[in-house]
Write an enzyme that holds these catalytic residues in place. Structure first.
Site, PDB file in Angstrom:
ATOM      1  N   VAL A 137       0.835  -1.203   0.000  1.00  0.00           N
ATOM      2  CA  VAL A 137       0.000   0.000   0.000  1.00  0.00           C
ATOM      3  C   VAL A 137       0.872   1.256   0.000  1.00  0.00           C
ATOM      4  O   VAL A 137       0.941   1.991  -0.979  1.00  0.00           O
ATOM      5  CB  VAL A 137      -0.961   0.008   1.210  1.00  0.00           C
ATOM      6  CG1 VAL A 137      -1.857   1.243   1.174  1.00  0.00           C
ATOM      7  CG2 VAL A 137      -1.800  -1.257   1.247  1.00  0.00           C
ATOM      8  N   CYS A 138       1.563   1.473   1.100  1.00  0.00           N
ATOM      9  CA  CYS A 138       2.293   2.726   1.285  1.00  0.00           C
ATOM     10  C   CYS A 138       3.609   2.786   0.507  1.00  0.00           C
ATOM     11  O   CYS A 138       4.206   3.861   0.394  1.00  0.00           O
ATOM     12  CB  CYS A 138       2.551   2.945   2.769  1.00  0.00           C
ATOM     13  SG  CYS A 138       1.038   2.961   3.753  1.00  0.00           S
TER      14      CYS A 138
END
Length: 229
Positions: A137-138
């Site tokens: 995700v990040c």
């Protein structure tokens, strides 16, 4: 005959000169910025592909290396006070919150946060190195976004973590397919040092590895103590 010998000497000299020129794809202290993303306690709780102790030491190697070599570094967090919690002590050791201008966000992809993206672009480097939580995700978000805007992007696989080994590995596959370049934390610091004759950083690098480099660090301690190297 003399002409042949002269040509051979020139050819060998050219090969030797070429061999001493490093690949432009290697990182140096001046050709990139480091982006450390969401190394926070809440994000670490659910990380399963790597144990927390190893993750923390790998993060320390990366943060310490960037500090030793004065690499332009951005530390960004997500929902620090409302959910994700404080930054790892190993990041704060080298980049204290009071003086390091952490950029807190609400966006999962830091590239979509105006302040974070401006800070990254403001370092003026077209090559970026990224590490953080979670990989899928990040890290995937800014890696793909930066590549789309023409950046060359590396990411440090063992200084990233995710909720499962599969999630981490699929994220790595996706980024590599998009053109991102994987590396490890130890590779990062050794690539910056590159030559042990660089005495201005030799002690700081070996001190950092002795503290956070596991078995390699014990080897350095032994060499210093027993063989006085």
């Amino acid at each position: 005959m003399k002409k042949v010998l002269y040509t051979a000497v020139l050819a060998l000299a050219s090969v030797a000169a070429f061999a001493q020129k490093p690949s432009p794809s290697l990182l140096s202290p001046t050709n990139h910025s480091l982006v450390m993303i969401d190394y926070q306690s809440q994000m670490a709780f659910a990380t399963k592909n790597i144990n927390p102790e190893q993750l923390r030491t790998n993060v320390a190697l990366v943060a310490g290396a960037s500090k030793i070599f004065n690499v332009p570094t951005i530390v960004t967090t997500v929902a620090e006070t409302s959910f994700s919690g404080p930054v790892f002590p190993e990041v704060q050791e080298f980049y204290p919150k009071a003086t390091s201008n952490y950029i807190d966000r609400t966006t999962m992809n830091c590239w979509e946060d105006l302040n974070a993206q401006k800070a990254i672009a403001g370092k003026g480097k077209k090559t970026l190195v990224m590490g953080g939580l979670w990989t899928s995700v990040c890290i995937v978000g800014p890696v793909l976004s930066a590549i789309n805007e023409g950046y060359t992007v590396y990411f440090i696989t063992d200084a990233c973590g995710d909720v499962s080994t599969e999630a981490h590995e699929m994220a790595i596959t996706r980024m590599v397919q998009a053109g991102a370049r994987p590396m490890t934390s130890m590779q990062y610091i050794l690539e910056l040092q590159r030559d042990w004759a660089r005495s201005e950083t030799y002690k700081a690098v070996t001190d950092l590895i002795m503290k956070y480099g596991g078995a390699y660090g014990i080897g350095i301690q032994y060499a210093r103590t027993v063989i006085k190297h």
